[in-house]
Design a protein around this motif. Structure first.
Motif, mmCIF file in Angstrom:
data_model
loop_
_atom_site.group_PDB
_atom_site.id
_atom_site.type_symbol
_atom_site.label_atom_id
_atom_site.label_comp_id
_atom_site.label_asym_id
_atom_site.label_seq_id
_atom_site.Cartn_x
_atom_site.Cartn_y
_atom_site.Cartn_z
ATOM 1 N N ASN A 178 -22.861 -0.556 -45.883
ATOM 2 C CA ASN A 178 -22.680 0.807 -46.382
ATOM 3 C C ASN A 178 -24.050 1.458 -46.563
ATOM 4 O O ASN A 178 -24.850 1.020 -47.391
ATOM 5 C CB ASN A 178 -21.919 0.765 -47.720
ATOM 6 N N ASN A 205 -24.767 4.268 -47.865
ATOM 7 C CA ASN A 205 -24.912 4.847 -49.202
ATOM 8 C C ASN A 205 -25.407 3.805 -50.198
ATOM 9 O O ASN A 205 -26.148 4.116 -51.133
ATOM 10 C CB ASN A 205 -23.586 5.439 -49.677
ATOM 11 N N ASP A 206 -24.989 2.538 -49.994
ATOM 12 C CA ASP A 206 -25.485 1.469 -50.856
ATOM 13 C C ASP A 206 -26.995 1.293 -50.674
ATOM 14 O O ASP A 206 -27.723 1.027 -51.637
ATOM 15 C CB ASP A 206 -24.769 0.153 -50.537
ATOM 16 N N VAL A 230 -28.761 3.917 -52.673
ATOM 17 C CA VAL A 230 -28.807 3.549 -54.089
ATOM 18 C C VAL A 230 -29.877 2.479 -54.317
ATOM 19 O O VAL A 230 -30.653 2.539 -55.279
ATOM 20 C CB VAL A 230 -27.425 3.046 -54.559
ATOM 21 N N THR A 245 -22.117 3.153 -61.798
ATOM 22 C CA THR A 245 -22.006 3.352 -60.352
ATOM 23 C C THR A 245 -23.179 2.698 -59.628
ATOM 24 O O THR A 245 -23.005 2.035 -58.596
ATOM 25 C CB THR A 245 -21.963 4.854 -60.015
ATOM 26 N N ARG A 270 -22.727 -1.089 -59.736
ATOM 27 C CA ARG A 270 -21.633 -1.512 -58.855
ATOM 28 C C ARG A 270 -22.056 -1.465 -57.391
ATOM 29 O O ARG A 270 -21.759 -2.377 -56.612
ATOM 30 C CB ARG A 270 -20.418 -0.610 -59.087
ATOM 31 N N ARG A 271 -22.794 -0.414 -57.001
ATOM 32 C CA ARG A 271 -23.217 -0.299 -55.605
ATOM 33 C C ARG A 271 -24.258 -1.360 -55.243
ATOM 34 O O ARG A 271 -24.295 -1.858 -54.121
ATOM 35 C CB ARG A 271 -23.787 1.099 -55.320
#
Length: 300
Positions: free
Chosen positions: A10, A12-13, A16, A39, A42-43
């Motif tokens: 991912n 987006n991960d 982060v 969030t 978690r990511r």
């Protein structure tokens, strides 16, 4: 770890992780990304699970990147830089400059200026130029020219000035001449006797028994190249002309500067700002380098 897992990576991960890795703080990363702490945590866990690698060591004193985490931080930074470069490229590609620019320039700046305008218009074809090649200082402002390129050591301090080049003069002679030849002196007309080259009183000038004058340094250079005599011209003209050579002198030679001048309010114009920045960066780039940079790529 299988390639199938990488297919579910991912991005987006990674974003982060990049925010966290630059601060080693969940709080700072969450503020930067505009999300809550849970969030971010978690990511980060999801990223470690997806690549089956521990990236962060959780201790009583906070968070620390593992060796793998440090390596991934470097790789993600390269990705981020690449994305920013692509975004900047797209922004420049989509930006269409248009408008008109009028320039007053001294004769010695015209060859380089015309070359740079050609390359600038290759990138911004909607920008139109008007050039006034003159030895006189043109009016600047609403009823005059936008920009002026002048050879001077004392630019007008009421204008914005960008020094494009420092240069010295050279005693130029035809490439076939020898030091023993008694050639005429080639200089500028009477109205330009205050210029540095005309005030110079070196022995080589004083021993000339005849003179020939014209109205510009480019014309002086042409007459010298044709074998009409010797004279002082900017050194870069001698360097770029195979029909000219430089004679040594016993007296020091004058030095000069080329300045780009304009009214302060013109910096608000995107066209003027872009063109002035282009001149500042590229003025001293050699002709061959400029041609290589903008020449079409060979066919595959």
């Amino acid at each position: 770890m299988t390639s199938k897992k990488f297919a579910h990576l991912n991005w987006n991960d990674l974003r982060v992780f990049h925010a966290f890795a630059n601060t080693d703080s969940v709080n700072s990363a969450s503020r930067h990304l505009g999300v809550d702490n849970s969030t971010v945590s978690r990511r980060l866990l999801a990223l470690e699970k997806s690549i089956d690698t521990m990236l962060i060591r959780r201790t009583r004193n906070g968070y620390k990147l593992t060796g793998d985490g440090i390596q991934l931080k470097s790789l993600v930074q390269e990705m981020t830089d690449g994305v920013e470069n692509i975004q900047q490229w797209l922004k420049e590609k989509q930006t269409t400059l248009s408008g008109s620019v009028s320039i007053s320039c001294c004769d010695i700046s015209l060859p380089r200026l015309s070359l740079l305008i050609r390359h600038f218009q290759a990138k911004y074809p909607s920008v139109k130029f008007t050039i006034h090649a003159t030895a006189r200082l043109a009016n600047m402002g609403a009823n005059g020219v936008d920009l002026a390129i002048r050879a001077t050591n004392h630019p007008d301090d009421s204008l914005v000035g960008i020094c494009l080049e420092h240069f010295s003069f050279a005693l130029a002679a035809p490439s076939s001449a020898t030091h023993q030849d008694l050639l005429p002196w080639v200089g500028l007309n009477d109205g330009q006797q205050t210029l540095p080259s005309e005030r110079w009183q070196g022995l080589e000038k004083l021993r000339c028994h005849s003179t020939l004058s014209t109205d510009s340094y480019l014309n002086v250079a042409q007459l010298i190249a044709n074998g009409n005599g010797i004279g002082l011209i900017p050194e870069f003209i001698v360097r770029g002309d195979p029909l000219l050579q430089r004679f040594p002198t016993q007296s020091p030679l004058p030095e000069w500067q080329l300045w780009l001048l304009f009214q302060p309010q013109l910096r608000k114009s995107p066209v003027m700002r872009t063109f002035c920045d282009f001149l500042k960066v590229n003025w001293q780039v050699t002709h061959s380098t400029l041609n290589e940079e903008l020449s079409p790529s060979p066919a595959c």
